[in-house]
Scaffold this motif. Structure first.
Motif, mmCIF file in Angstrom:
data_model
loop_
_atom_site.group_PDB
_atom_site.id
_atom_site.type_symbol
_atom_site.label_atom_id
_atom_site.label_comp_id
_atom_site.label_asym_id
_atom_site.label_seq_id
_atom_site.Cartn_x
_atom_site.Cartn_y
_atom_site.Cartn_z
ATOM 1 N N THR A 108 47.483 55.544 47.188
ATOM 2 C CA THR A 108 47.640 54.228 47.792
ATOM 3 C C THR A 108 46.875 53.166 47.003
ATOM 4 N N GLN A 109 45.645 53.510 46.629
ATOM 5 C CA GLN A 109 44.877 52.556 45.831
ATOM 6 C C GLN A 109 45.535 52.275 44.485
ATOM 7 N N LEU A 110 46.079 53.329 43.879
ATOM 8 C CA LEU A 110 46.756 53.141 42.599
ATOM 9 C C LEU A 110 48.005 52.273 42.751
ATOM 10 N N GLU A 111 48.728 52.500 43.865
ATOM 11 C CA GLU A 111 49.911 51.670 44.106
ATOM 12 C C GLU A 111 49.525 50.217 44.338
ATOM 13 N N ASP A 112 48.436 50.000 45.122
ATOM 14 C CA ASP A 112 47.980 48.622 45.336
ATOM 15 C C ASP A 112 47.554 47.976 44.022
ATOM 16 N N LEU A 113 46.871 48.771 43.187
ATOM 17 C CA LEU A 113 46.438 48.226 41.906
ATOM 18 C C LEU A 113 47.628 47.888 41.010
ATOM 19 N N ILE A 114 48.608 48.783 41.005
ATOM 20 C CA ILE A 114 49.805 48.514 40.203
ATOM 21 C C ILE A 114 50.557 47.298 40.733
ATOM 22 N N GLN A 115 50.624 47.226 42.099
ATOM 23 C CA GLN A 115 51.319 46.080 42.688
ATOM 24 C C GLN A 115 50.587 44.777 42.411
ATOM 25 N N SER A 116 49.239 44.801 42.514
ATOM 26 C CA SER A 116 48.479 43.580 42.219
ATOM 27 C C SER A 116 48.592 43.180 40.758
ATOM 28 N N LEU A 117 48.677 44.199 39.863
ATOM 29 C CA LEU A 117 48.839 43.883 38.446
ATOM 30 C C LEU A 117 50.229 43.361 38.131
ATOM 31 N N SER A 118 51.194 43.850 38.920
ATOM 32 C CA SER A 118 52.565 43.416 38.659
ATOM 33 C C SER A 118 52.879 42.053 39.261
ATOM 34 N N ARG A 119 52.013 41.542 40.130
ATOM 35 C CA ARG A 119 52.263 40.220 40.702
ATOM 36 C C ARG A 119 52.029 39.129 39.657
ATOM 37 N N SER A 120 52.670 38.064 39.938
ATOM 38 C CA SER A 120 52.467 36.910 39.071
ATOM 39 C C SER A 120 51.270 36.092 39.555
ATOM 40 N N ARG A 121 50.928 35.104 38.807
ATOM 41 C CA ARG A 121 49.790 34.263 39.166
ATOM 42 C C ARG A 121 50.056 33.499 40.455
ATOM 43 N N ASP A 122 51.268 33.024 40.647
ATOM 44 C CA ASP A 122 51.608 32.304 41.874
ATOM 45 C C ASP A 122 51.470 33.191 43.104
ATOM 46 N N GLU A 123 51.928 34.389 42.997
ATOM 47 C CA GLU A 123 51.843 35.311 44.138
ATOM 48 C C GLU A 123 50.389 35.610 44.485
ATOM 49 N N ASN A 124 49.555 35.781 43.481
ATOM 50 C CA ASN A 124 48.133 36.039 43.759
ATOM 51 C C ASN A 124 47.494 34.870 44.487
ATOM 52 N N VAL A 125 47.836 33.642 44.050
ATOM 53 C CA VAL A 125 47.278 32.462 44.710
ATOM 54 C C VAL A 125 47.747 32.391 46.160
ATOM 55 N N LEU A 126 49.047 32.613 46.390
ATOM 56 C CA LEU A 126 49.587 32.527 47.748
ATOM 57 C C LEU A 126 49.011 33.627 48.645
ATOM 58 N N VAL A 127 48.882 34.833 48.100
ATOM 59 C CA VAL A 127 48.333 35.935 48.909
ATOM 60 C C VAL A 127 46.866 35.674 49.238
ATOM 61 N N ASP A 128 46.098 35.178 48.297
ATOM 62 C CA ASP A 128 44.688 34.869 48.569
ATOM 63 C C ASP A 128 44.554 33.774 49.626
ATOM 64 N N ILE A 129 45.399 32.743 49.546
ATOM 65 C CA ILE A 129 45.334 31.674 50.546
ATOM 66 C C ILE A 129 45.720 32.200 51.919
ATOM 67 N N ASP A 130 46.743 33.030 51.976
ATOM 68 C CA ASP A 130 47.183 33.585 53.261
ATOM 69 C C ASP A 130 46.087 34.443 53.891
ATOM 70 N N SER A 131 45.480 35.342 53.095
ATOM 71 C CA SER A 131 44.410 36.187 53.643
ATOM 72 C C SER A 131 43.197 35.357 54.055
ATOM 73 N N GLY A 132 42.860 34.323 53.267
ATOM 74 C CA GLY A 132 41.730 33.470 53.640
ATOM 75 C C GLY A 132 41.980 32.712 54.929
ATOM 76 N N LEU A 133 43.206 32.246 55.141
ATOM 77 C CA LEU A 133 43.524 31.532 56.382
ATOM 78 C C LEU A 133 43.475 32.472 57.583
ATOM 79 N N ARG A 134 43.930 33.671 57.408
ATOM 80 C CA ARG A 134 43.905 34.619 58.542
ATOM 81 C C ARG A 134 42.461 34.994 58.906
ATOM 82 N N VAL A 135 41.634 35.186 57.909
ATOM 83 C CA VAL A 135 40.215 35.482 58.192
ATOM 84 C C VAL A 135 39.542 34.284 58.860
ATOM 85 N N ALA A 136 39.838 33.071 58.384
ATOM 86 C CA ALA A 136 39.264 31.869 58.995
ATOM 87 C C ALA A 136 39.745 31.692 60.422
#
Length: 368
Positions: A108-136
């Motif tokens: 699972t960790q390897l799949e998450d790592l592969i998926q995070s590496l395969s994401r683009s820069r835009d997706e990383n920004v959007l995912v980080d903003i989404d997780s930060g808003l949910r935590v807030a």
């Protein structure tokens, strides 16, 4: 012819008489003896045969018992071996399951790592903003304050502004709408409410009770003293003519003094709750302590954001102030104003969710 009767003569005694049935009886006796002998022989043969069979059965039973004991010993040995084998198998299965769980986690960790590496820069920004808003949002729900959510929305807006992507302008507009909606909600100020309750608790010991009347200040007319001195100064000049006026003024001053003293002895006050005047000094101590406990309970409820409990305790404290304490006192008025402010400010307010921003983020992620 003469009839002659012939009588048979008896046989002579000297002649032996041999019965005809004697040989037959002897033959029958011999036959019976032979039959008995045959029966005895047969019985002996049957008894011997039965004895032999019993011996064979006993031997067979002993042999089978020995075989069954041997088999039971072997079965116990096999069962013990099977139990040991089962335990070893269970331990091996447990070890294999643990290793399989570790492999699954690593996969699972390897799949998450592969998926995070395969994401683009835009997706990383959007995912980080989404997780930060949910935590807030979770922090705002726990603390009852909108500050974590507003800070997370502003941080997301600043990050998108630095990123400068035209297709993410819709997300920025949604963030601006959510910021305005969150700021429009009046969230209770926990720190201010706690300070007001602490001030009210401090004033409890200084509040005057209805049963403890405060002494009134002596009010004397200020103009009477100059008049008396002027009259005493002019008295030598007109002593013969105005001694009656001086006596009258002295009598008038004495009456005013007596009347002022009498007014300090009697105090007329309107009391809506007569039982408040019957509070003894010992009961007054417990009354003040009970009021403090009410206010402390309200303060704890404010800190835990149980505003229904705050309203109940503040109402009880206001009723105690109106019933037992002097409302004409300035300190009582200040304490009542503080409790009114606490009651007005401790209202349960539901924090809005940043649904527009989350929906815009989901749409931007799906429309990559």
């Amino acid at each position: 012819m003469n009839d002659v009767t012939h009588t048979p003569l008896p046989p002579a005694a000297s002649e032996p008489v041999v019965p005809a049935a004697a040989p037959r009886r002897s033959r029958w006796v011999l036959a019976l003896v032979a039959l008995l002998a045959l029966v005895v022989a047969v019985s002996l043969g049957l008894a011997w045969s039965a004895q032999q069979r019993v011996r064979k059965l006993e031997q067979e039973l002993v042999r089978r018992q020995q075989d069954s004991q041997t088999q039971s010993a072997e079965a116990r040995l096999l069962a013990k071996r099977a139990d040991e084998t089962a335990r070893e198998s269970a331990a091996k299965v447990t070890l294999l399951e643990a290793r399989l769980a570790e492999v699954s986690i690593q996969r699972t960790q390897l799949e998450d790592l592969i998926q995070s590496l395969s994401r683009s820069r835009d997706e990383n920004v959007l995912v980080d903003i989404d997780s930060g808003l949910r935590v807030a949002q979770q922090q705002a729900t726990i603390t009852g304050s909108a500050e974590p959510l507003v800070a997370a929305l502003k941080q997301a807006d600043d990050r998108l502004a630095r990123y400068a992507q035209p297709r993410l302008e819709g997300v920025r507009r949604a963030i601006a709408r959510d910021i305005d909606r969150v700021k429009a909600v009046g969230v209770p100020d926990i720190a201010a409410l706690s300070i007001k309750l602490d001030e009210a608790i401090r004033l409890v010991d200084e509040l005057p009770l209805l049963s403890q009347a405060e002494p009134r200040k002596e009010t004397r007319p200020a103009a009477s003293a100059p008049k008396a001195s002027a009259k005493s100064a002019s008295a030598p000049a007109s002593a013969p003519a105005g001694w009656t006026t001086a006596v009258s003024d002295r009598w008038h001053g004495l009456m005013q003094t007596l009347w002022g003293e009498t007014r300090t002895l009697v105090r007329v006050t309107r009391i809506d709750h007569p039982e408040a005047m019957l509070v003894a000094p010992e009961q007054a101590f417990f009354l003040r302590e009970n009021l403090k406990l009410r206010l402390l309970n309200a303060r704890l409820a404010v800190l835990s954001r149980q505003f229904d409990t705050v309203q109940t305790d503040v109402q009880s404290a206001q009723q105690a102030l109106e019933r037992y304490f002097d409302r004409s006192s300035r300190r009582t008025g200040v304490a009542g104003d503080l409790l009114k402010q606490v009651a007005a400010g401790s209202r349960q307010v539901g924090l809005p969710r940043p649904d527009d921003t989350l929906a815009a983020l989901a749409a931007a992620t799906a429309g990559r």
